[in-house]
Enzyme design. Structure first.
Site, short mmCIF file in Angstrom:
data_model
loop_
_atom_site.label_atom_id
_atom_site.label_comp_id
_atom_site.label_asym_id
_atom_site.label_seq_id
_atom_site.Cartn_x
_atom_site.Cartn_y
_atom_site.Cartn_z
N ASP A 30 0.87 -1.18 0.00
CA ASP A 30 0.00 0.00 0.00
C ASP A 30 0.91 1.24 0.00
O ASP A 30 2.12 1.13 0.26
CB ASP A 30 -0.89 -0.06 1.26
CG ASP A 30 -1.66 1.22 1.48
OD1 ASP A 30 -2.29 1.69 0.53
OD2 ASP A 30 -1.61 1.75 2.61
N TYR A 31 0.38 2.40 -0.29
CA TYR A 31 1.21 3.62 -0.35
C TYR A 31 1.02 4.50 0.90
O TYR A 31 1.85 4.48 1.81
CB TYR A 31 0.90 4.39 -1.64
CG TYR A 31 1.86 5.52 -1.90
CD1 TYR A 31 3.20 5.27 -2.18
CD2 TYR A 31 1.45 6.86 -1.88
CE1 TYR A 31 4.10 6.31 -2.42
CE2 TYR A 31 2.33 7.90 -2.12
CZ TYR A 31 3.65 7.62 -2.39
OH TYR A 31 4.53 8.65 -2.62
N ASP A 201 -1.92 -0.59 5.79
CA ASP A 201 -2.30 -0.02 7.09
C ASP A 201 -3.80 0.16 7.26
O ASP A 201 -4.26 0.56 8.33
CB ASP A 201 -1.64 1.36 7.26
CG ASP A 201 -2.27 2.41 6.35
OD1 ASP A 201 -2.36 2.14 5.14
OD2 ASP A 201 -2.69 3.46 6.86
MG LIG Z 1 -2.89 3.14 3.38
#
Ligand SMILES: [Mg+2]
Length: 245
Positions: A30-31, A201
């Site tokens: 994920d970024y 996250d």
């Molecule tokens: Mg994220």
């Protein structure tokens, strides 16, 4: 499932990844909140030099994908590296310089969404806020007085029926989503037979952890997770990636 106690320290995680992944293994990251800290101004979320250097090293050894809720054009601008991108929570991919939809009728849903945005519902219902989230439309009712929410809620439910989009009801939000869009299914479309690592996250990353339970999974930050491991923040995850690159 992990809790704070059993989440394992970075050394254990690095060891586990080194023992498991081989050259050519896939890594899905994920970024926002995973590779870069969550910022107040999300339009300006460029990868710094350290991150770019880690990602370059990783992609030289592994098959790297960035999987984000953002549009692929944004990710290309922020990261500016020739790597695989999966955007809009898994609706679209950008692989070897080519954009490809990952869900059926994606562009037709985008067209329907454009028409809904053009209705300017916020001018008809005082306090309503409307956000184009690319793979869906978020309607925020927080500023609509509680005794006046039935009107917009009923109208949005009607639009869901008319457009064939999925309707999610939150506490003060309603969201129309393109059916079938999630990170887990998107990742499954690209999975090969090699061992794999996934890190993220958010709640959307949890779907990937569940659907790809054969992979090593890392949750970044606090909050409940089904991931195998937890690291406390972006910096901790970057250090791990640096060591396995
Ligand atoms: Mg994220």
């Amino acid at each position: 499932m992990v809790d704070e106690e059993s989440s394992g320290n970075s050394e254990e995680i690095v060891l586990r990844i080194r023992e498991t992944l081989i050259a050519g293994s896939q890594i899905f990251l994920d970024y926002d909140g995973t590779l870069v800290p969550i910022v107040i101004n999300p339009e300006n979320c460029y990868a710094d030099e350290r991150l770019r250097s880690i990602l370059m090293k990783i992609s030289a050894k592994y098959d790297l994908f960035i999987v984000s809720g953002r549009q692929v054009d944004e990710l290309r601008k922020f990261i500016s590296l020739d790597i695989n991108l999966i955007g809009m929570h898994g609706a679209v991919a950008y692989i070897h310089g080519k954009e490809m939809p990952l869900v059926r009728d994606f562009y037709s849903y985008r067209e329907r969404m454009r028409k809904v945005i053009d209705m300017h519902l916020e001018t008809q219902y005082d306090g309503l806020r409307v956000y184009d989230k690319s793979s869906g439309i978020l309607f925020h009712l927080g500023l609509v007085p509680p005794d006046r929410r039935d009107g917009p809620s009923a109208r949005i439910a009607e639009i869901a029926y008319e457009t064939g989009m999925e309707l999610y009801r939150g506490k003060s939000v309603l969201e129309l989503k393109i059916p079938g869009v999630n990170k887990g299914d998107a990742i499954r479309k690209f999975r090969n037979d090699l061992p794999c690592l996934i890190a993220g996250d958010e709640k959307t990353d949890e779907s990937a952890f569940v659907k790809c339970s054969e992979c090593i999974t890392i949750h970044v930050g606090s909050g409940e997770t089904v991931a195998e491991f937890r690291v406390m923040d972006v910096a901790a995850l970057r250090n791990i990636l640096d060591q396995i690159a």
